[in-house]
Design an enzyme around this catalytic site. Structure first.
Site, short mmCIF file in Angstrom:
data_model
loop_
_atom_site.label_atom_id
_atom_site.label_comp_id
_atom_site.label_asym_id
_atom_site.label_seq_id
_atom_site.Cartn_x
_atom_site.Cartn_y
_atom_site.Cartn_z
NE ARG A 23 -8.53 48.01 91.82
CZ ARG A 23 -9.79 48.37 91.59
NH1 ARG A 23 -10.37 48.05 90.46
NH2 ARG A 23 -10.45 49.04 92.51
CG HIS A 78 20.14 52.89 97.23
ND1 HIS A 78 19.41 51.74 97.42
CD2 HIS A 78 20.17 53.08 95.89
CE1 HIS A 78 19.01 51.26 96.26
NE2 HIS A 78 19.47 52.06 95.30
CE LYS A 126 14.45 45.05 92.62
NZ LYS A 126 15.59 45.51 93.45
CG HIS A 141 22.61 49.14 93.87
ND1 HIS A 141 23.64 48.57 93.15
CD2 HIS A 141 21.73 49.61 92.94
CE1 HIS A 141 23.37 48.67 91.85
NE2 HIS A 141 22.23 49.30 91.70
NE ARG A 149 15.11 41.94 90.53
CZ ARG A 149 14.17 42.34 89.70
NH1 ARG A 149 13.14 41.57 89.51
NH2 ARG A 149 14.26 43.48 89.08
CD GLU A 186 23.47 49.62 88.14
OE1 GLU A 186 23.72 48.45 88.47
OE2 GLU A 186 22.85 50.41 88.87
CG ASN A 244 19.95 45.64 95.06
OD1 ASN A 244 19.63 46.63 94.40
ND2 ASN A 244 19.13 44.65 95.30
CE LYS A 283 17.59 43.78 86.39
NZ LYS A 283 17.54 45.19 86.73
CG HIS A 311 21.32 54.48 90.36
ND1 HIS A 311 21.06 54.15 91.67
CD2 HIS A 311 21.42 53.30 89.69
CE1 HIS A 311 20.98 52.84 91.79
NE2 HIS A 311 21.20 52.29 90.60
CD GLU A 329 15.72 42.84 95.76
OE1 GLU A 329 15.93 43.25 94.61
OE2 GLU A 329 15.78 43.56 96.76
#
Lengths: 367, 367
Positions: A123, A254, A145, A250, A243, A187, A247, A229, A267, A239
């Site tokens: 955990r 994606h 992330k 993206h 935030r 990026e 993207n 960032k 990517h 997010e």
């Protein structure tokens, strides 16, 4: 230690530092400030481990009573549960308890998987990002992330989990294949349209130096990208709103990655073509003019990146893109939320009519 | 709605309520306070779904535009990645986005897996616990511990992730097999030695009523157990210290579960025998006297629970227990941290000499 810049992520008791400089990875001093722990487990892949794992081991040797290593297969296609489980196997086989620190030594895939493993093992145990690709240094290693892919969607299973430290050693970029350097530049370019047109202009002036891997130019873009960032993540860790502007490109990107099969397009390559599409969509919605779209397209091209998307379906290409975008995490109730440019340097989130999106896809895909 | 008690978990913006009463599960009003969402996914198992899933669906029907269901195989032996992935498959096949609430309808295994799935799906969606076993109502559904097992260790992969609401419908205990009711009583009994000897005395007076499932008696122990757990979790959400006392009996118990193969002994049965062992260890360390150990053993026996551990290895039983306990999450650098009783009603964490632990195991295991 060589000259080093530090960018701080302000997240209260989850805050941490990003070190940026040369010769950091192999310097024991880099890691002195980390919380005390008994064991360290280095997670790397078959491409990066032969280059840098021994140097990192040497730097960590005095700090931890036990030092272990797990070497994963390389590539986005391995960013799945099966590969993640190799990290848990290693931790348990070595009897690692909660006083263990994980070190992610590699690119975005290693960082995402190691971070998620750290979030879940017993955990939660601490972890450190040691990104060795430009993409990971300017984007994926910063902000917490973490995730793995599911056959039905990219990054669908993961956690927001912050590292203790991010070590961006610019020396590691020397060994990066040209295609991956370019993917990282996608990026970097992204930060211009959404937040900082000064950076954008700087990139227009220095793109050749970046492609030639000039140290000073790389140092500048890594630092500036991390600063932007850091500001965005510090304001919106999970997010909830702001935030999401990170993207930009993206949503289309994606769809390209998923539609081509993970790992076929990098990517950053998907993001590059995706940014061109999102820029065109912004123009069609009257948010930016054509000259901005041209500037962006030209800069992406100079970075050695694709400016057109692939054809994902010969029968109904736009339909396939839309289908894939509707299952993206940013979609809500089947409505696709695009990150668009509302004048250069400012991003907004909004939906767009399907007909308009289809036109953009038709216009922007290679046939 | 029928008479209902509420226990509040105080964790700031992660705080939530536990509702305790009869007829709650099927009442639409129970769920009115939940944050707005588009879809709900009920996760249950092959034993519980036929009994209660339709009632829960009816109660949720008006609140969510989409209502889905995933039914998992029943049992601790299925608390693994493979089964967890069935939840992700269901979410993605139904196109569930972030505006989705997961409902865990079942015992501790369903709650742990659903909670972990909620923690990870798109990096976190809300979830609600609807525990249908006594063990889940008094322990596992409260406090935000979620996890799956790894072949090398129980609950090794998981997250601290709090639900939005816990709905303890006492009516569901009517259908609980006697063996599982007893397993739940083990966790109820646990709260006495570690925190509340008044509850312990009450249990001594009312154990027969509990085994006979008298409504008022069950209502009292569920409420009091949740209150104690709420106080402990509120003070130490991530088990930095105090919360570990909730693991009284669990170090030996986890060794029993792992050594026998998950699911052979129920969790509560392992905890029951484990509490007797931990009490004996406490006595040998001079922390409690023999009369307390006898009272505890007698109460556990009256609940229909085992008071002796199984033999895990005919050659070196104590060695096998020690080996298994050293890989427990609570171990640190190979040192086993036991939760011991420092006088009735007060728990402490400490290590103990191997020789003493061996004596206790030899004394407390069936041969």
């Amino acid at each position: 230690m060589a000259k080093m810049a530090t960018v701080q992520i302000e997240l209260g008791d989850r805050g941490y530092a990003i070190y940026i400089g040369n010769g950091l990875l192999e310097n024991a001093g880099t890691y002195k400030g980390l919380p005390a722990a008994y064991a360290a487990l280095i997670v790397s892949n078959t491409s990066v481990a032969p280059l840098y794992a021994q140097r990192l081991r040497n730097a960590l040797r005095m700090q931890y009573a036990q030092l272990h290593e797990v070497v994963l297969p390389d590539g986005e296609s391995h960013k799945d549960w099966h590969t993640l489980n190799l990290i848990f196997d290693g931790l348990l086989q070595h009897g690692c308890d909660r006083r263990t620190v994980l070190f992610a030594l590699g690119g975005g895939v290693i960082g995402d998987m190691t971070g998620f493993a750290a979030a879940c093992y017993m955990r939660g145990v601490p972890f450190v990002q040691v990104p060795t690709t430009l993409l990971a240094q300017v984007d994926s290693s910063v902000g917490g992330k973490t995730a793995i892919n599911h056959p039905l969607g990219k990054n669908m299973i993961g956690a927001f989990y912050q590292p203790q430290l991010v070590v961006c050693d610019l020396d590691t970029l020397d060994t990066l294949p040209a295609r991956e350097l370019a993917a990282g530049l996608a990026e970097v370019i992204k930060y211009g349209p959404i937040a900082d047109m000064e950076l954008f202009a700087w990139l227009e002036a220095h793109m050749d130096a970046l492609v030639a891997r000039e140290r000073g130019a790389l140092a500048h873009v890594v630092k500036r990208s991390c600063e932007i960032k850091a500001a965005v993540v510090g304001a919106d860790e999970r997010e909830a709103g702001l935030r999401a502007i990170l993207n930009f490109g993206h949503t289309f990107g994606h769809a390209i990655e998923a539609g081509m099969g993970y790992g076929v397009w990098l990517h950053g390559e998907g993001v590059a073509a995706g940014m061109v599409m999102a820029a065109h969509l912004s123009q069609r919605l009257g948010l930016v003019d054509g000259s901005f779209v041209e500037r962006l397209t030209r800069l992406i091209e100079r970075a050695g990146l694709p400016t057109r998307g692939p054809v994902l379906d010969a029968q109904d290409n736009a339909g396939r893109y839309l289908e894939l975008m509707r299952v993206d995490k940013k979609a809500e109730g089947g409505e696709i939320r695009f990150v668009l440019i509302d004048g250069p340097g400012k991003a907004i989130m909004r939906a767009a009519p399907d007909a308009l999106v289809r036109e953009v896809i038709d216009q922007c895909c290679a046939s």
